[in-house]
Motif scaffolding. Structure first.
Motif, mmCIF file in Angstrom:
data_model
loop_
_atom_site.group_PDB
_atom_site.id
_atom_site.type_symbol
_atom_site.label_atom_id
_atom_site.label_comp_id
_atom_site.label_asym_id
_atom_site.label_seq_id
_atom_site.Cartn_x
_atom_site.Cartn_y
_atom_site.Cartn_z
ATOM 1 N N GLU A 240 0.821 -1.208 0.000
ATOM 2 C CA GLU A 240 0.000 0.000 0.000
ATOM 3 C C GLU A 240 0.853 1.255 0.000
ATOM 4 O OE1 GLU A 240 -1.287 -3.257 1.139
ATOM 5 O OE2 GLU A 240 -1.250 -2.353 3.115
ATOM 6 N N THR A 241 2.096 1.132 0.474
ATOM 7 C CA THR A 241 2.920 2.336 0.575
ATOM 8 C C THR A 241 3.717 2.609 -0.706
ATOM 9 O OG1 THR A 241 4.725 1.050 1.478
ATOM 10 C CG2 THR A 241 3.232 2.039 3.067
ATOM 11 N N ASN A 242 3.710 1.656 -1.649
ATOM 12 C CA ASN A 242 4.555 1.790 -2.842
ATOM 13 C C ASN A 242 4.444 3.159 -3.499
ATOM 14 O OD1 ASN A 242 5.033 -0.856 -2.368
ATOM 15 N ND2 ASN A 242 4.330 -1.626 -4.332
ATOM 16 N N LEU A 243 3.199 3.550 -3.757
ATOM 17 C CA LEU A 243 3.000 4.773 -4.535
ATOM 18 C C LEU A 243 3.432 6.002 -3.767
ATOM 19 C CD1 LEU A 243 -0.305 4.177 -6.477
ATOM 20 C CD2 LEU A 243 1.970 4.545 -7.377
ATOM 21 N N VAL A 244 3.209 5.998 -2.464
ATOM 22 C CA VAL A 244 3.602 7.163 -1.678
ATOM 23 C C VAL A 244 5.120 7.308 -1.701
ATOM 24 C CG1 VAL A 244 3.592 8.175 0.610
ATOM 25 C CG2 VAL A 244 1.563 7.044 -0.236
ATOM 26 N N ALA B 294 6.150 8.585 -5.068
ATOM 27 C CA ALA B 294 5.872 10.011 -5.239
ATOM 28 C C ALA B 294 6.912 10.854 -4.528
ATOM 29 C CB ALA B 294 4.471 10.332 -4.702
ATOM 30 N N PHE C 116 0.677 9.867 -8.169
ATOM 31 C CA PHE C 116 1.152 8.759 -7.335
ATOM 32 C C PHE C 116 0.755 9.004 -5.875
ATOM 33 C CE2 PHE C 116 4.999 8.182 -10.375
ATOM 34 C CZ PHE C 116 4.200 7.478 -11.249
ATOM 35 N N LEU C 117 0.995 10.234 -5.452
ATOM 36 C CA LEU C 117 0.800 10.534 -4.040
ATOM 37 C C LEU C 117 -0.663 10.381 -3.640
ATOM 38 C CD1 LEU C 117 2.451 11.488 -1.602
ATOM 39 C CD2 LEU C 117 1.620 13.782 -2.071
ATOM 40 N N GLY D 42 -1.599 6.821 -3.694
ATOM 41 C CA GLY D 42 -0.927 6.125 -2.610
ATOM 42 C C GLY D 42 -1.579 6.410 -1.271
ATOM 43 N N VAL D 43 -1.947 7.669 -1.046
ATOM 44 C CA VAL D 43 -2.577 8.012 0.222
ATOM 45 C C VAL D 43 -3.934 7.317 0.334
ATOM 46 C CG1 VAL D 43 -3.594 9.899 1.534
ATOM 47 C CG2 VAL D 43 -1.343 10.169 0.523
ATOM 48 N N PHE E 233 -4.651 4.432 -0.845
ATOM 49 C CA PHE E 233 -4.355 3.048 -0.452
ATOM 50 C C PHE E 233 -4.085 2.969 1.038
ATOM 51 C CE2 PHE E 233 -2.568 1.933 -4.894
ATOM 52 C CZ PHE E 233 -3.827 1.572 -5.310
ATOM 53 N N LEU E 234 -3.317 3.948 1.516
ATOM 54 C CA LEU E 234 -2.991 3.925 2.938
ATOM 55 C C LEU E 234 -4.256 4.069 3.782
ATOM 56 C CD1 LEU E 234 0.287 6.009 3.200
ATOM 57 C CD2 LEU E 234 -0.015 3.543 3.156
ATOM 58 N N THR F 155 -7.807 0.004 1.520
ATOM 59 C CA THR F 155 -7.774 -0.661 0.230
ATOM 60 C C THR F 155 -9.100 -1.343 -0.065
ATOM 61 O OG1 THR F 155 -6.845 -2.577 1.307
ATOM 62 C CG2 THR F 155 -5.304 -1.089 0.259
ATOM 63 N N SER G 97 -10.440 3.041 -3.311
ATOM 64 C CA SER G 97 -9.144 3.639 -3.644
ATOM 65 C C SER G 97 -8.782 3.470 -5.114
ATOM 66 C CB SER G 97 -8.058 3.005 -2.780
ATOM 67 O OG SER G 97 -8.123 1.599 -2.892
ATOM 68 N N LEU G 98 -9.396 2.526 -5.796
ATOM 69 C CA LEU G 98 -9.045 2.345 -7.207
ATOM 70 C C LEU G 98 -10.036 3.043 -8.140
ATOM 71 C CD1 LEU G 98 -7.776 -1.326 -7.521
ATOM 72 C CD2 LEU G 98 -6.509 0.766 -7.876
ATOM 73 N N VAL H 246 -3.256 -3.957 -5.597
ATOM 74 C CA VAL H 246 -3.611 -3.316 -4.336
ATOM 75 C C VAL H 246 -5.016 -2.726 -4.465
ATOM 76 C CG1 VAL H 246 -3.041 -1.496 -2.720
ATOM 77 C CG2 VAL H 246 -1.221 -2.762 -3.851
ATOM 78 N N GLY H 247 -5.856 -3.065 -3.520
ATOM 79 C CA GLY H 247 -7.203 -2.503 -3.526
ATOM 80 C C GLY H 247 -8.229 -3.390 -4.211
ATOM 81 N N THR I 80 -7.734 -8.669 -1.623
ATOM 82 C CA THR I 80 -7.973 -8.536 -0.186
ATOM 83 C C THR I 80 -8.537 -9.831 0.380
ATOM 84 O OG1 THR I 80 -8.661 -6.343 -0.848
ATOM 85 C CG2 THR I 80 -8.904 -6.885 1.464
#
Ligand SMILES: Nc1ncnc2c1ncn2[C@@H]1O[C@H](COP(=O)(O)OP(=O)(O)OP(=O)(O)O)[C@@H](O)[C@H]1O
Ligand SMILES: Nc1ncnc2c1ncn2[C@@H]1O[C@H](COP(=O)(O)OP(=O)(O)OP(=O)(O)O)[C@@H](O)[C@H]1O
Ligand SMILES: [Mg+2]
Ligand SMILES: [Mg+2]
Lengths: 335, 329, 298, 528
Positions: free
Chosen positions: A294-298, A301, B127-128, B131-132, B134-135, B138, B239-240, C138-139, C144
């Motif tokens: 889950e952290t990959n993209l962060v 970035a 990306f950010l 990504g956030v 996802f955090l 998910t 998230s997607l 992911v997601g 999941t």
């Protein structure tokens, strides 16, 4: 006194070195390399090997971008050419397979080039057409399944090695050398930079801007075809659904990290490849780190922003400004 | 006369859209119905809203790749805020809009002060934001708040099963608001000026930094609004969601006659661009015989047909205009 | 009159999905049904658009393979208002929407993961076993669920534990790349006892990575994955893979039957028609299974 | 040399003998401005003082630092050192916006407006009349039309600026600045692309502003204009202050010496028509060449060793004519014959293959490639002519660049500097070098001396004559008639996109050209 501004490139190399060092921190075996079945084996080799497709794409992309264009279709072209290679591999000799696949890449590039140069469609939309339709074409070839092959010749292009170096790395180096030869060994490079810098002035100076435009898209298609072949050969099959998916963005990112402006003009093939390696080093580092996906993209970035900020002309100027200040205070002391 | 000539790309696009609609109606008897038109508005509402923001960005000579991710982030944030943290929906809307606007402002500031290309800064933003989300989560999270059920039920029923839904109304309001802002205010003029020549705009005494930051703030805030609409549309956060919407939005803007190099374009054109893309998809789903790949190929070909036809219309319009009028008065 | 049924398919992201589409078409043809497929390219918004357009076209029933679990209420209500029955294929949706569809023909992806986990616990037989996991996108809900199911399956066995987990995006190429890194991060693969992949495609890639690193998948390192696509049976036949859990591509067949019964006789089908999650191992004559599956469009 | 250049009338309340500074407090006082670019010193401790109601000429050679001084004053370029006071109060604008707010309006050297916006928007950008936050388009257009009418311009202010020629764009930029100027107006080479008539209009406006007590900084390379309107002169040389004095204490010769740091050798001696070489062979003959809506069909014969000049008002179709000749714009009527062979010209490449060269007037958009070095810019056309596959060896490129940098005195003489960093005049010289390097048989020059300083001016005119003597055919567009008549063997006057009068031999006179432009019978003008 020469007033030449310092040639860019140091910041990219430094960024790559820093990321590699970070990888070494998260994974102490990062720099370990051993010989396995006559082939070099290790994380560093993985970076080069896995980075090969994006590096290949960026070699074509950098020329397109230098001409003020952009090629969004490269991922789809990879899928098409990989699909062609995989479907022909077991029934035809390798030269035929390669010719068909590279020919398809060439045709795709020609299509893009004609849309941009002759129909004068804006590059991003012109190539968006093939980005959408191209993946469909690739899936049409494979009928949506993963077409596998067993041909050892084609497999060699993905998994084999030359003098211990995995073939994808060798192919990338060869393509880079060939492109450098064509572009810097002739006046094409100058013409591309001139046209990208000021298309109207270049046309008035007698440069055949249309022909060069078509040529760079064709070259980009060719590079994408090679990347597609490598990707197929790597997994012994063509995955039309996923091959090259979103890689166009990585390739563009690599070019920009490599210091070429999206507004055209000056370009550097070498640094674009370094840019591709920076991206792959980051990806490999993430995989080695054991962080949750889950952290990959962060992480990505943050690293990308850090690399770019370090290269920012403003920040560069400030560093240079510090240098000037320093130099000046010294000279003042002397006087 | 010459001022009118600037409208040619929009007019061409509109003509192309109408022609396309007529062709589809001829092919499928159920096509030419109010319901299909209203569906076109509802289903593309979120795209229409981001396309308006994207129009500002592109006219100013930039690009914003982060919008799809911002939509995704917004939906996840709303779902968590409303369902888990118990924030009232309206307050959650305001919160998320402020967050998104701040995100856009940050990207604008980086573009301006670090002098980095928008393409890359907003790619990192893409990306950010993804990504956030996802955090945050998910999983796909349902939103069951009353407001959501009310709003999604609430629609102007126009007969024949046609409904003018809340998302559609929001989009139409944003389109009109965008037109006013872009074409009738000082800010709008600055946006065009930036696209025409960034350096010159600065030399003319316009605060380039503020305008740039505002433009990206606007784009991200509209992406947030689009995310709100998207969450209403799906009553959930995921998230997607809205992956790749940035490309759809850019395509819509460019199809609508806006130059990607900046300086030219119209909000209305982008709106038509969105409808054209919706039309292509509706056509393909009406047809229903196309396999996944043929659907993609057909989308590409139709896109090409629209653009080629548009270029042709423009070319003919320019030719007929040039002969009598000449280059200068 | 012949029925017209619209199918909102997710896309064609994998061989399994392509097979599902092919099989569905074949099943429709068998029953003389006019079958319309709308491909959503992985996007929920496209699926909603497709359902809306099916409603506008006035089809007799709608099949939906939902890309995510939530967010269907509004559009399913529209279908309900238009009196068009909806059947979910392959994946379920959020419980709140239960009354909005006729029936769901799905496998239980948590259960799939659990079957895989239980097999591993049994096969490891009490010895310590470090597992590396190749996750799906992911997601994605399947990812999941399969992760959760697997964790449930190994919950009772303290000897089996997941040491590394990364996403391989459900693709061969990423599966291979991620496995390469796992091998390096785990001392050249020496400490890896088993690989669990959320789908077979990633596992095929991972097997390649292990072979290139000089490891022997299937013997030195156990493998278990889900889907049962033909290529994994080839690997099993070659002794390079150990187990796979089947996800049948024939979801549409039972769904057609349910709709036909409902339309002609008014029979209410059960709310959930669960498909079997069959475990295949090297003992199940993998080559024969491969032959039977290879023309299904995987 | 302008035939009508009168001595400046003594401005009311301003006695030349008395230094203005003793009379009233300075409006703008600049002290110790310094600026260097990557080690290159462009400004070195420059002082500059402007008084209210004063028109102050800022002069110097190309690259002397005039534009840099202006940009550092308005904060567009950050200065390294120096202070500035406006009406006694210290100010330090950090951007054009702050400068405008402080009351300093500027027209920068290159036209700096948004080409895509309408003329009206360009005039009022950032200060459009609004009601409830909405721009009042009608009101804005009305005001714009009125403002431009003050400059003798009546155009459709709703049309995009880029549909107008550079000259009109320049007038719009000036009008914008004039309209904004609260206290100080800075004009960096505003007259470079204007013709005599428009210059007069501008001067009238400047005198009005001066009467209102506004201080004006005026940069130009036309010395006549300096003596026509200015009160005081400040000269820069190599980034340093070379001198500053009231106009009366600075006779022309002293001024030139101050600018160049040496004597000007035989600046622009009048050509003797008798000295013109014998007419050479026909290089190119155009018959009935034209394009509907662009320029009316014309006949044109270009001979080796002859200079044909094109004269006319702005927008009269001079640029259009040469674009047709070069094939930059395909003609839809007429024929072309080059060296006795019928040819069709559809693109610059074909023209270059026939030995043509074309130095366009808009150097920023059609001339330089800013990113590339001076060397690359110089060899560009030659390289294009040879084709991509026959690259010029680096040694040869260096030699060509070095030769032209020396020949044209391009400064700084560094071939590896990006050309965008050169001053305007030096860019122009490099462009000239680009075409000379191709050794054309026919060279087309569109406003070749625009923005070029006195010293270089003389050099370029000498160069044109030398080229001519070596047998090159020349087609020159110029707004500087005095200069044109010194080298042209034949002058064609255009009006309303048509060739109206052809003057040859001794008939090539400024008065005759002016008469033709003004649509008066040539005889009448000559008699007058
Ligand atoms: N951004 C820059 N970077 C590097 N050098 C610069 C830059 N801007 C100007 N210079 C250099 O500073 C010097 C002064 O330039 P400037 O434009 O002030 O000259 P100028 O007096 O206006 O000349 P001209 O009459 O040709 O317009 C020139 O040598 C130029 O090359
Ligand atoms: N087809 C074209 N494409 C690009 N630019 C053009 C085209 N036609 C004309 N121009 C430019 O538009 C301007 C209009 O030319 P203009 O009418 O001013 O001719 P002119 O008589 O040469 O006047 P000037 O005194 O401005 O040189 C010119 O500067 C020319 O460079
Ligand atoms: Mg200057
Ligand atoms: Mg001209």
């Amino acid at each position: 006194m020469a007033l030449r501004l310092p040639r860019i490139g140091t910041s990219q190399i430094v960024a790559l070195a820093l990321i590699l060092a970070a990888n070494w921190v998260v994974s102490p075996q990062f720099f370990d390399i051993r010989l396995q079945d006559g082939r070099l084996f290790g994380s560093l080799i993985d970076v080069l090997n896995r980075g090969a497709p994006v590096a290949l794409l960026s070699i074509g992309m950098v020329l397109v971008i230098a001409m003020r264009g952009i090629d969004l279709s490269v991922g789809a072209v990879m899928a098409i050419c990989g699909a062609i290679a995989a479907s022909l591999a077991d029934s035809h000799p390798l030269p035929v397979v390669l010719a068909a696949s590279l020919g398809a890449g060439l045709a795709c590039g020609l299509w893009n080039g004609l849309l941009v140069a002759v129909l004068r469609i804006q590059p991003i939309v012109a190539t968006l057409i093939l980005m959408v339709a191209g993946r469909g074409i690739a899936q049409l070839i494979t009928e949506g399944r993963i077409v596998t092959f067993t041909s050892p010749e084609l497999a060699f292009l993905g998994g084999g090695s030359v003098l211990g170096l995995p073939t994808p790395i060798v192919l990338t180096l060869a393509m880079m050398a060939l492109t450098l030869l064509i572009v810097r060994g002739t006046a094409l490079g100058l013409m591309i930079e001139a046209t990208g810098g000021n298309p109207r002035a270049s046309a008035l100076a007698g440069i055949g801007t249309r022909l060069i435009t078509v040529a760079v898209y064709v070259w980009s298609g060719l590079c994408a075809a090679l990347a597609g072949i490598v990707a197929s050969a790597d997994i012994l099959g063509a995955d039309a659904n996923n091959a090259g998916l979103w890689l166009e963005l990585d390739a563009i990112l690599a070019v920009v990290i490599g210091g070429t402006s999206l507004f055209g003009g000056r370009f550097s093939i070498l640094l674009a490849v370094v840019g591709a390696l920076i991206i792959q080093a980051m990806n490999t580092g993430i995989l080695l780190s054991g962080l949750p996906p889950e952290t990959n993209l962060v992480v990505k970035a943050v690293v990308v922003l850090a690399v770019l900020l370090a290269q920012s002309p403003r920040i560069g100027a400030q560093i240079a400004g510090l240098g000037v200040l320093f130099g000046r205070s010294r000279s003042r002391r002397r006087s | 006369m010459r001022s009118l000539a600037r409208l040619t790309p929009v007019l061409a696009t509109t003509a192309v859209f109408l022609a396309g609609f007529v062709l589809c109606s001829l092919a499928y008897p159920n096509f030419a119905s109010l319901r299909v038109v209203m569906n076109l508005l509802t289903d593309n509402a979120f795209l229409g809203i981001v396309a308006v923001g994207m129009t500002f960005v592109i006219i100013s000579g930039g690009i914003d790749l982060s919008v799809g991710s911002v939509i995704g982030f917004t939906t996840v944030f709303l779902a968590l805020a409303i369902e888990r943290w118990g924030v009232p929906p309206l307050i959650a809307f305001v919160l998320v809009l402020v967050l998104c606007a701040g995100f856009g402002a940050a990207m604008g500031a980086i573009i301006q002060y670090a002098e980095l290309p928008p393409f890359i800064v907003t790619l990192a933003g893409m990306f950010l934001a993804r990504g956030v989300s996802f955090l945050l989560s998910t999983e796909s999270l349902p939103i069951t708040a009353d407001l959501y059920t009310h709003l999604s039920d609430h629609a102007l029923r126009l007969g024949g099963g046609a409904r003018l839904t809340v998302p559609a109304i929001v989009m139409l309001a944003v389109v009109i608001g965008g037109m006013v802002l872009l074409h009738l205010t000082r800010f709008g003029a600055n946006v065009y000026a930036l696209g025409g020549s960034r350096a010159a705009t600065g030399l003319m005494g316009i605060n380039v930094a503020r305008s740039t930051v505002l433009i990206y703030t606007l784009s991200s805030a509209l992406a947030g609004l689009s995310g709100i609409v998207f969450s209403l549309y799906t009553s959930s956060g995921y998230s997607l969601s809205a992956v790749g919407v940035e490309l759809d939005a850019i395509a819509a803007v460019v199809i609508g006659g806006t130059l990607l190099s900046g300086g030219y374009g119209f909000v209305f054109g982008s709106f038509i661009g969105v409808l054209i893309q919706g039309l292509i998809q509706t056509y393909i789903s009406f047809d229903g015989t196309l396999s996944s790949w043929w659907a993609k190929i057909a989308t590409g070909l139709l896109l090409f047909a629209f653009i080629a036809f548009q270029q042709l219309t423009l070319h003919l319009a320019r030719r007929s205009r040039r002969a009598p009028a000449g280059v200068r008065p | 009159a012949e029925l017209t049924i619209g199918f909102s398919q997710i896309g064609s992201e994998s061989g399994w999905r392509a097979a599902e589409t092919t099989v569905s078409k074949a099943e429709a043809k068998k029953r003389n049904i006019n079958f319309k497929i709308a491909d959503a390219q992985q996007k929920q918004e496209n699926q909603i658009k497709a359902i809306r357009s099916f409603v506008a076209q006035g089809v007799d029933a709608i099949f939906l393979a939902p890309v995510v679990a939530t967010g269907w209420d509004a559009v399913l209500k529209e279908a309900q208002e238009a009196k068009i029955p909806v059947v979910l294929l392959d994946r379920d949706i959020d419980p709140a929407g239960k009354n909005l569809y006729l029936t769901a023909v799905t496998s239980d992806s948590v259960h799939e993961g659990k079957v895989a986990g239980q097999w591993l616990v049994k096969t490891a037989g009490g010895k310590p076993c470090n597992v590396v996991e190749l996750q799906g996108t992911v997601g994605a809900s399947v990812a999941t669920n399969r992760k959760k199911g697997f964790e449930d399956g190994i919950a009772g066995a303290s000897n089996v534990k997941i040491v590394r987990s990364q996403t391989g995006d459900f693709t061969r190429a990423k599966g291979k790349e991620v496995m390469e890194s796992f091998i390096k991060a785990e001392g050249g693969g020496k400490t890896i006892c088993a690989v669990y992949a959320h789908n077979d495609d990633m596992m095929v890639g991972a097997i390649q990575a292990m072979k290139e690193a000089g490891l022997k998948p299937g013997t030195e390192i156990l493998t278990v994955s889900i889907d049962a696509v033909p290529d994994i049976f080839k690997a099993m036949a070659a002794g390079e893979a150990n187990a796979t859990v089947e996800l049948t591509p024939n979801m549409a067949g039972p769904a057609f039957d349910a709709v036909i019964a409902y339309k002609t006789k008014g029979t209410m089908p059960p709310k959930w028609i669960q498909t079997e999650s069959k475990l295949y191992t090297q003992a199940d004559n993998p080559m024969a299974v491969y032959e039977s599956k290879k023309d299904l469009g995987y | 040399m302008l035939p009508t250049a009168p001595l400046p009338p003594p401005a009311a309340g301003h006695k030349p003998q008395q230094d203005a500074s003793q009379q009233d407090a300075p409006l703008l006082q600049v002290t110790g401005f310094s600026k260097s670019f990557a080690g290159f010193v462009a400004l070195d401790g420059v002082d500059f003082t402007l008084h209210p109601g004063e028109i102050h000429a800022l002069l110097g050679e190309n690259g002397a630092g005039k534009s840099t001084l202006i940009k550092t004053m308005t904060g567009v370029v950050a200065r390294d050192a120096g202070t500035m006071r406006l009406a006694g109060a210290a100010i330090a604008p950090r951007s054009a916006e702050e400068a405008v707010k402080a009351g300093i309006a500027t027209v920068y050297q290159e036209v700096n407006l948004a080409p895509n916006l309408s003329v009206a928007q360009n005039l009022y950008l950032g200060r459009q009349p609004t009601r409830f936050g909405l721009v009042r388009e009608g009101e804005m257009r009305r005001r714009a039309s009125a403002l431009l009418a003050g400059f003798g311009l009546s155009i459709d202010v709703g049309a995009p600026l880029e549909t107008y020629s550079v000259a009109i764009q320049h007038i719009v930029a000036i009008a914008r600045a004039v309209d904004q100027s609260a206290r100080v107006l800075i004009l960096d080479e505003p007259t470079a692309s204007l013709d005599a008539q428009e210059v007069e209009v501008l001067f009238a406006v400047m005198r009005q502003l001066k009467a209102r007590g506004i201080g004006i900084v005026f940069v130009t390379h036309f010395l006549d204009q300096v003596y026509a309107v200015c009160d005081r002169i400040t000269v820069l040389r190599n980034g340093r202050l070379a001198g500053s004095a009231p106009i009366a204490q600075m006779p022309r010769l002293d001024l030139v010496r101050l600018m160049l740091g040496r004597e000007l050798s035989e600046a622009t001696a009048r050509r003797s028509h008798a000295a013109a070489g014998p007419a050479g062979a026909d290089v190119a003959v155009f018959t009935g060449l034209g394009k509907a809506g662009y320029v009316a069909p014309f006949d044109l014969t270009l001979r080796a060793g002859h200079v044909v000049g094109l004269a006319g008002l702005l927008g009269s179709g001079r640029t259009e004519t040469v674009r047709l000749v070069f094939g930059a714009e395909p003609a839809d009527a007429g024929t072309a014959e080059v060296a006795g062979r019928r040819v069709t010209l559809t693109c610059p490449r074909e023209a270059m293959a026939l030995g043509f060269g074309y130095c366009p007037e808009e150097r920023k958009t059609e001339g330089i490639v800013a990113d590339l070095t001076v060397r690359e810019n110089i060899v560009l056309a030659l390289q294009a002519k040879r084709g991509a596959l026959a690259p010029l060896p680096r040694r040869e490129q260096d030699a060509i660049a070095a030769r032209f940098i020396r020949l044209l005195d391009i400064r700084p003489p560094d071939p590896e500097r990006p050309i965008g960093l050169l001053s305007g005049g030096n860019q122009q010289k490099a462009l000239l070098a680009r075409w000379l390097a191709t050794e054309p048989r026919l060279l087309i020059l569109d406003e070749p001396t625009r923005g070029i300083d006195v010293g270089a001016h003389a050099e370029i005119i000498k160069l044109i004559r030398d080229l001519c003597r070596q047998g090159m055919a020349l087609l020159v567009v110029s707004s500087e008639l005095e200069e044109l008549v010194t080298y042209a063997d034949e002058v064609i006057v255009l009006r309303d996109r048509a060739h109206v009068v052809r003057l040859t031999g001794d008939a090539v006179e400024v008065s005759a050209i002016l008469a033709a432009i003004a649509d008066a019978p040539a005889g009448a003008a000559a008699a007058a």
